[in-house]
Design a protein around this motif. Structure first.
Motif, PDB file in Angstrom:
ATOM      1  N   CYS A  61       0.930  -1.179  -0.008  1.00 32.12           N
ATOM      2  CA  CYS A  61       0.128   0.174   0.072  1.00 32.12           C
ATOM      3  C   CYS A  61       0.945   1.369   0.057  1.00 32.12           C
ATOM      4  CB  CYS A  61      -0.936  -0.001   1.251  1.00 32.12           C
ATOM      5  SG  CYS A  61      -1.875   1.543   1.358  1.00 32.12           S
ATOM      6  N   CYS A  64       0.632   3.697   3.488  1.00 34.09           N
ATOM      7  CA  CYS A  64       0.833   3.648   5.095  1.00 34.09           C
ATOM      8  C   CYS A  64       2.163   3.256   5.215  1.00 34.09           C
ATOM      9  CB  CYS A  64      -0.340   2.895   5.665  1.00 34.09           C
ATOM     10  SG  CYS A  64      -0.255   1.353   4.631  1.00 34.09           S
ATOM     11  N   CYS A  93      -7.063  -1.624   1.803  1.00 33.15           N
ATOM     12  CA  CYS A  93      -5.762  -1.779   2.552  1.00 33.15           C
ATOM     13  C   CYS A  93      -6.070  -2.650   3.799  1.00 33.15           C
ATOM     14  CB  CYS A  93      -5.145  -0.377   2.795  1.00 33.15           C
ATOM     15  SG  CYS A  93      -3.916  -0.604   3.975  1.00 33.15           S
ATOM     16  N   ASN A  95      -4.168  -2.867   5.981  1.00 37.36           N
ATOM     17  CA  ASN A  95      -2.977  -2.398   7.267  1.00 37.36           C
ATOM     18  C   ASN A  95      -3.693  -1.279   7.851  1.00 37.36           C
ATOM     19  OD1 ASN A  95      -0.556  -2.732   8.153  1.00 37.36           O
ATOM     20  ND2 ASN A  95       0.620  -1.086   7.052  1.00 37.36           N
ATOM     21  N   ASP A  96      -4.206  -0.234   7.379  1.00 33.63           N
ATOM     22  CA  ASP A  96      -4.739   0.868   7.907  1.00 33.63           C
ATOM     23  C   ASP A  96      -6.079   1.494   7.274  1.00 33.63           C
ATOM     24  OD1 ASP A  96      -4.159   2.268  10.331  1.00 33.63           O
ATOM     25  OD2 ASP A  96      -2.607   3.644   9.138  1.00 33.63           O
ATOM     26  N   CYS A  98      -6.447   2.369   4.610  1.00 31.00           N
ATOM     27  CA  CYS A  98      -6.364   3.574   3.983  1.00 31.00           C
ATOM     28  C   CYS A  98      -7.243   4.233   2.663  1.00 31.00           C
ATOM     29  CB  CYS A  98      -5.076   3.486   3.155  1.00 31.00           C
ATOM     30  SG  CYS A  98      -3.599   3.092   4.252  1.00 31.00           S
TER      31      CYS A  98
HETATM   32 ZN   LIG Z   1      -2.518   1.270   3.700  1.00 34.02          ZN
END
Ligand SMILES: [Zn+2]
Length: 354
Positions: A61, A64, A93, A95-96, A98
């Motif tokens: 991504c 982030c 995403c 992860n976060d 996003c």
């Molecule tokens: Zn991300």
């Protein structure tokens, strides 16, 4: 796995050029969703219940500082029937999250669809089918999606490299035969055309009435069709390149489109080894009083005899067969040699036309 083996080569290429490394998950699995008509709440008149993304491209991504490939992109992202590029249910995403952020959405869509996809071609000529164009059973058809003329693609583009490796001139293939590269099919139904060479089949009038999409390269032909044909378009009565044979002194009947590309004007392909009744009638009508030469692949001498009988019965006046020495088919011989062979055979059979 070669790069053109994926379900959505254009998206894959775009992600690869942006992120360099792209992992493919659930390779070859289609996207699955249930479409329900909903004209009251739904903006597009229907809702989509996604049950599986199918083939998915995974990259790092960009929003982030991700280094663990946490951005997942469904291969159907951006297709018209999955609500186009603004549908954010096809990108996530992990992860976060996003892509909750509207600014990130805009910038990802811009990077993928504006910058990366279109860097594969110059944009001055784009052949584009309208999404959801009505199906026809006869009459003109259009290219199956966003397609670039071979002459418009930049230097080492895989489509140019492929035809050059087969001994053809990409600029001539576009100029004479309209051969293009399909970057992105206009609908999921035509998805197989993506990433392939599009070879228009024209009626004698020059109208494109069908097309063949040829896979570029070699693969397992039991799993992947070498040619994917325009659905619902009749082909049995077509002769490839008949529209370019109106002034040639002799009509040369060959098996496939690449044989035509090799011989040049005057060759017409029956797209197989058999001349259909419709093809015979069409050929004789257009030959008028010109001689017709049958030049099939060397191992097809028996089929060549059948083609001869069919054309003779249909009323061909000046007809002869050419037998190539066992070995390469007409599509692999140099053009000057091929034309010299035909000229010599014409001289032997009908010297008055040579
Ligand atoms: Zn991300």
């Amino acid at each position: 796995m070669t790069t053109v083996d994926v379900l959505r080569p254009a998206l894959y290429f775009a992600l690869q050029s942006l992120f360099r490394h792209v992992k493919v998950l659930r390779h070859g699995e289609p996207f699955a969703a249930v479409k329900t008509a909903d004209t009251f709440y739904a903006q597009h008149g229907f809702t989509l219940d996604i049950s599986a993304w199918g083939e998915t491209y995974v990259v790092c991504c960009p929003f982030c500082n991700d280094t663990r490939n946490r951005l997942y992109v469904c291969h159907a992202w951006g297709l018209p029937e999955s609500f186009g590029r603004q549908s954010w249910r096809f990108v996530k995403c992990f992860n976060d999250d996003c892509l909750k952020e509207p600014g990130n959405r805009r910038s990802l869509a811009h990077m993928v669809f504006e910058q990366a996809m279109f860097s594969y071609g110059k944009s001055d000529v784009v052949l584009q089918a309208s999404p959801g164009a009505p199906k026809r059973t006869s009459g003109p058809v259009s290219y199956p999606g966003v397609c670039y003329p071979l002459s418009q693609l930049t230097g080492p583009h895989p489509a140019r490299q492929y035809v050059i490796s087969r001994g053809h001139d990409p600029d001539e293939l576009w100029r004479l035969y309209g051969v293009a590269w399909c970057m992105d099919a206009c609908s999921q139904a035509l998805a197989l055309a993506s990433g392939r060479l599009i070879i228009p089949l024209r009626a004698a009038s020059g109208d494109m009435v069908s097309w063949q999409a040829r896979y570029m390269g070699e693969t397992d032909w039991k799993l992947t069709p070498k040619y994917y044909n325009c659905p619902d378009a009749p082909r049995s009565g077509l002769l490839y390149a008949l529209d370019r044979a109106s002034s040639a002194p002799v009509l040369v009947v060959v098996e496939g489109v690449t044989d035509v590309w090799r011989y040049g004007d005057g060759a017409v392909a029956i797209c197989g080894k058999e001349v259909s009744c419709e093809q015979a009638t069409l050929l004789i009508k257009h030959a008028r009083d010109r001689p017709i030469a049958i030049l099939l692949d060397p191992e097809a001498w028996e089929e060549s005899g059948k083609a001869f009988s069919r054309l003779a019965l249909a009323g061909a006046k000046f007809l002869f067969r050419i037998k190539l020495r066992a070995g390469p088919d007409p599509g692999s011989l140099p053009r000057p040699l091929l034309r010299a062979i035909v000229k010599q055979a014409l001289l032997a059979n009908y010297p008055e036309f040579a």
